[in-house]
Design a protein around this motif. Structure first.
Motif, PDB file in Angstrom:
ATOM      1  N   LEU A  13       0.824  -1.202   0.000  1.00 15.97           N
ATOM      2  CA  LEU A  13       0.000   0.000   0.000  1.00 15.97           C
ATOM      3  C   LEU A  13       0.865   1.263   0.000  1.00 15.97           C
ATOM      4  N   TRP A  14       1.933   1.242   0.787  1.00 14.26           N
ATOM      5  CA  TRP A  14       2.830   2.397   0.823  1.00 14.26           C
ATOM      6  C   TRP A  14       3.547   2.581  -0.518  1.00 14.26           C
ATOM      7  N   TYR A  15       3.932   1.460  -1.109  1.00 12.72           N
ATOM      8  CA  TYR A  15       4.579   1.540  -2.430  1.00 12.72           C
ATOM      9  C   TYR A  15       3.617   2.146  -3.448  1.00 12.72           C
ATOM     10  N   ALA A  16       2.360   1.697  -3.414  1.00 12.18           N
ATOM     11  CA  ALA A  16       1.347   2.219  -4.345  1.00 12.18           C
ATOM     12  C   ALA A  16       1.045   3.686  -4.051  1.00 12.18           C
ATOM     13  N   ALA A  17       1.121   4.081  -2.771  1.00  9.80           N
ATOM     14  CA  ALA A  17       0.835   5.464  -2.391  1.00  9.80           C
ATOM     15  C   ALA A  17       1.955   6.408  -2.821  1.00  9.80           C
ATOM     16  N   ILE A  18       3.197   5.969  -2.602  1.00  7.99           N
ATOM     17  CA  ILE A  18       4.348   6.815  -2.957  1.00  7.99           C
ATOM     18  C   ILE A  18       4.568   6.838  -4.468  1.00  7.99           C
ATOM     19  N   LYS A  19       4.230   5.738  -5.132  1.00  8.90           N
ATOM     20  CA  LYS A  19       4.275   5.637  -6.599  1.00  8.90           C
ATOM     21  C   LYS A  19       5.662   5.948  -7.191  1.00  8.90           C
ATOM     22  N   PRO A  20       6.719   5.241  -6.780  1.00  9.67           N
ATOM     23  CA  PRO A  20       8.057   5.529  -7.326  1.00  9.67           C
ATOM     24  C   PRO A  20       8.132   5.543  -8.858  1.00  9.67           C
ATOM     25  N   PRO A  21       7.505   4.591  -9.575  1.00  7.24           N
ATOM     26  CA  PRO A  21       7.613   4.639 -11.044  1.00  7.24           C
ATOM     27  C   PRO A  21       7.045   5.920 -11.653  1.00  7.24           C
ATOM     28  N   MET A  22       6.085   6.541 -10.965  1.00  3.22           N
ATOM     29  CA  MET A  22       5.444   7.747 -11.498  1.00  3.22           C
ATOM     30  C   MET A  22       6.421   8.904 -11.673  1.00  3.22           C
ATOM     31  N   TYR A  23       7.558   8.848 -10.984  1.00  5.22           N
ATOM     32  CA  TYR A  23       8.474   9.982 -11.039  1.00  5.22           C
ATOM     33  C   TYR A  23       9.220  10.068 -12.362  1.00  5.22           C
ATOM     34  N   SER A  24       9.048   9.056 -13.217  1.00  2.00           N
ATOM     35  CA  SER A  24       9.559   9.187 -14.587  1.00  2.00           C
ATOM     36  C   SER A  24       8.828  10.305 -15.322  1.00  2.00           C
ATOM     37  N   VAL A  25       7.625  10.638 -14.843  1.00  2.00           N
ATOM     38  CA  VAL A  25       6.854  11.744 -15.425  1.00  2.00           C
ATOM     39  C   VAL A  25       7.620  13.055 -15.281  1.00  2.00           C
ATOM     40  N   ALA A  26       8.322  13.217 -14.148  1.00  2.00           N
ATOM     41  CA  ALA A  26       9.123  14.428 -13.931  1.00  2.00           C
ATOM     42  C   ALA A  26      10.439  14.364 -14.693  1.00  2.00           C
ATOM     43  N   VAL A  27      10.970  13.161 -14.853  1.00  2.00           N
ATOM     44  CA  VAL A  27      12.290  12.985 -15.457  1.00  2.00           C
ATOM     45  C   VAL A  27      12.265  13.207 -16.972  1.00  2.00           C
ATOM     46  N   MET A  28      11.253  12.675 -17.654  1.00  2.00           N
ATOM     47  CA  MET A  28      11.273  12.656 -19.118  1.00  2.00           C
ATOM     48  C   MET A  28      11.336  14.027 -19.796  1.00  2.00           C
ATOM     49  N   PRO A  29      10.579  15.038 -19.337  1.00  2.00           N
ATOM     50  CA  PRO A  29      10.723  16.346 -19.993  1.00  2.00           C
ATOM     51  C   PRO A  29      12.138  16.912 -19.884  1.00  2.00           C
ATOM     52  N   ILE A  30      12.788  16.667 -18.723  1.00  2.00           N
ATOM     53  CA  ILE A  30      14.146  17.182 -18.529  1.00  2.00           C
ATOM     54  C   ILE A  30      15.115  16.384 -19.400  1.00  2.00           C
ATOM     55  N   CYS A 277      -3.277  -0.806 -14.311  1.00  2.00           N
ATOM     56  CA  CYS A 277      -3.135  -0.390 -15.715  1.00  2.00           C
ATOM     57  C   CYS A 277      -2.383   0.931 -15.835  1.00  2.00           C
ATOM     58  N   ARG A 278      -2.474   1.775 -14.791  1.00  2.00           N
ATOM     59  CA  ARG A 278      -1.717   3.026 -14.816  1.00  2.00           C
ATOM     60  C   ARG A 278      -0.215   2.752 -14.839  1.00  2.00           C
ATOM     61  N   LEU A 279       0.209   1.672 -14.156  1.00  2.00           N
ATOM     62  CA  LEU A 279       1.629   1.339 -14.155  1.00  2.00           C
ATOM     63  C   LEU A 279       2.107   0.893 -15.538  1.00  2.00           C
ATOM     64  N   ILE A 280       1.221   0.249 -16.305  1.00  2.00           N
ATOM     65  CA  ILE A 280       1.582  -0.107 -17.685  1.00  2.00           C
ATOM     66  C   ILE A 280       1.734   1.167 -18.504  1.00  2.00           C
ATOM     67  N   ALA A 281       0.846   2.140 -18.264  1.00 11.11           N
ATOM     68  CA  ALA A 281       0.952   3.429 -18.960  1.00 11.11           C
ATOM     69  C   ALA A 281       2.244   4.150 -18.584  1.00 11.11           C
ATOM     70  N   VAL A 282       2.647   4.048 -17.313  1.00  7.04           N
ATOM     71  CA  VAL A 282       3.918   4.634 -16.871  1.00  7.04           C
ATOM     72  C   VAL A 282       5.083   3.939 -17.567  1.00  7.04           C
ATOM     73  N   GLU A 283       5.003   2.619 -17.677  1.00  9.84           N
ATOM     74  CA  GLU A 283       6.044   1.856 -18.361  1.00  9.84           C
ATOM     75  C   GLU A 283       6.151   2.281 -19.820  1.00  9.84           C
ATOM     76  N   LEU A 284       5.010   2.478 -20.473  1.00 10.83           N
ATOM     77  CA  LEU A 284       5.001   2.938 -21.866  1.00 10.83           C
ATOM     78  C   LEU A 284       5.637   4.320 -21.975  1.00 10.83           C
ATOM     79  N   HIS A 285       5.242   5.223 -21.095  1.00 10.14           N
ATOM     80  CA  HIS A 285       5.791   6.577 -21.077  1.00 10.14           C
ATOM     81  C   HIS A 285       7.305   6.552 -20.891  1.00 10.14           C
ATOM     82  N   PHE A 286       7.769   5.696 -19.972  1.00 13.63           N
ATOM     83  CA  PHE A 286       9.201   5.611 -19.682  1.00 13.63           C
ATOM     84  C   PHE A 286       9.982   5.150 -20.911  1.00 13.63           C
ATOM     85  N   TRP A 287       9.577   4.027 -21.511  1.00 13.89           N
ATOM     86  CA  TRP A 287      10.339   3.476 -22.635  1.00 13.89           C
ATOM     87  C   TRP A 287      10.244   4.362 -23.866  1.00 13.89           C
ATOM     88  N   PHE A 288       9.058   4.927 -24.112  1.00 15.75           N
ATOM     89  CA  PHE A 288       8.927   5.834 -25.250  1.00 15.75           C
ATOM     90  C   PHE A 288       9.844   7.042 -25.062  1.00 15.75           C
TER      91      PHE A 288
END
Length: 302
Positions: A13-30, A277-288
């Motif tokens: 639950l804590w892992y899902a709450a903190i959402k570490p993979p989501m931080y690729s959203v901040a990384v990719m524009p930079i 399914c959001r994590l699959i979308a994050v994975e797609l965003h990361f690799w793209f």
């Protein structure tokens, strides 16, 4: 039930709450914005790059935590076990921690502006933060009107890309703006996919997400077109010679897009199965984004 059987669940639950993979959203524009800057100038200031990267992650932490706080006030997260506010039971603490992340992140961007003697970058980042607030914060809460995706596109697409590129060059670029479109769409796709598993809770409190407005079935049918758009744009801009041919490496992320579309397309009527399914979308965003940015670096590395 033993303590050992409870602990792993709490950790998840804590892992899902903190959402570490989501931080690729901040990384990719930079990452991509700086890669375009390097491709065009053959120069990269690593101090600026890493300062911006850390600052962007801190600012996204502010947005994620503050959104949990704002959602707790509307009741939309009442059934969300992986809300940080629900896990801690202390909304005030999370609010102030989120603000501390914001101050720390903006301090890094201010340092870049002072190094440059130019405050354009911090102006662009403040615009991103303003969008991040009106997205979920009172009295605006524009995401509740179904405007979250366009706001997400603007903040993590053109504005963030312009800030990253300008931090390296103190200039503007049409190629960088074009690059921001595909990554911006891929970022908004993450938000779009996050609605499928909570469509009933959203509808119950009047949150008019795109999936609530269109319905789960039509939204699932729209998904392949959204995924196809950023691949099509990449191919188009390569044909127009705006992007180097190496950016076609981003097409290697297509299997992840296919898996995302299949997962949601086959289970849209079973929202409890779409939590990940959001994590699959994050994975797609990361690799793209990773492969797309490498395409600009390979222009001069090979």
């Amino acid at each position: 039930m033993t303590l050992r059987s409870v602990e792993p669940s709490k950790k998840k639950l804590w892992y899902a709450a903190i959402k570490p993979p989501m931080y690729s959203v901040a990384v990719m524009p930079i990452w991509v914005g700086s890669a375009v800057a390097f491709a065009e100038t053959r120069s990269l200031n690593l101090l600026v790059f890493f300062t911006f990267l850390i600052s962007a992650i801190l600012i996204l932490a502010w947005e994620n935590l503050s959104n949990d706080v704002f959602d707790s006030e509307t009741g939309v997260d009442v059934n969300k076990a992986n809300s940080v506010v629900n896990l801690t039971g202390n909304k005030s603490l999370i609010f102030w921690i989120s603000n501390a992340f914001l101050v720390a992140g903006l301090s890094g961007i201010l340092a870049i502006a002072l190094m440059q003697g130019d405050f354009t970058v911090i102006g662009l980042v403040l615009a991103c933060c303003a969008i991040g607030y009106i997205y979920q914060g009172p009295p605006f809460r524009l995401s509740y009107q179904g405007l979250g995706e366009p706001l997400c596109f603007l903040a993590f697409g053109p504005l963030a890309f312009s800030a990253a590129y300008y931090s390296q060059t103190k200039a503007w670029s049409g190629t960088n703006l074009a690059a921001s479109i595909g990554v911006g769409i891929a970022t908004s796709l993450i938000l779009f996919c996050s609605h499928f598993n909570q469509v009933e809770d959203d509808a119950a409190i009047g949150k008019k997400s795109p999936v609530v407005r269109l319905g789960a079935k039509r939204s699932a049918q729209l998904l392949p077109w959204i995924c196809g758009s950023f691949y099509a744009l990449t191919i188009l801009f390569v044909i127009l010679k705006l992007f180097p041919v190496w950016t076609l490496l981003s097409l290697l992320s297509f299997p992840v897009a296919k898996r995302l579309c299949h997962t949601i397309g086959s289970q849209y009527h079973q929202p409890h199965k779409l939590l990940r399914c959001r994590l699959i979308a994050v994975e797609l965003h990361f690799w793209f984004g990773l492969l797309f940015g490498l395409g600009f670096l390979f222009l001069y590395a090979i």
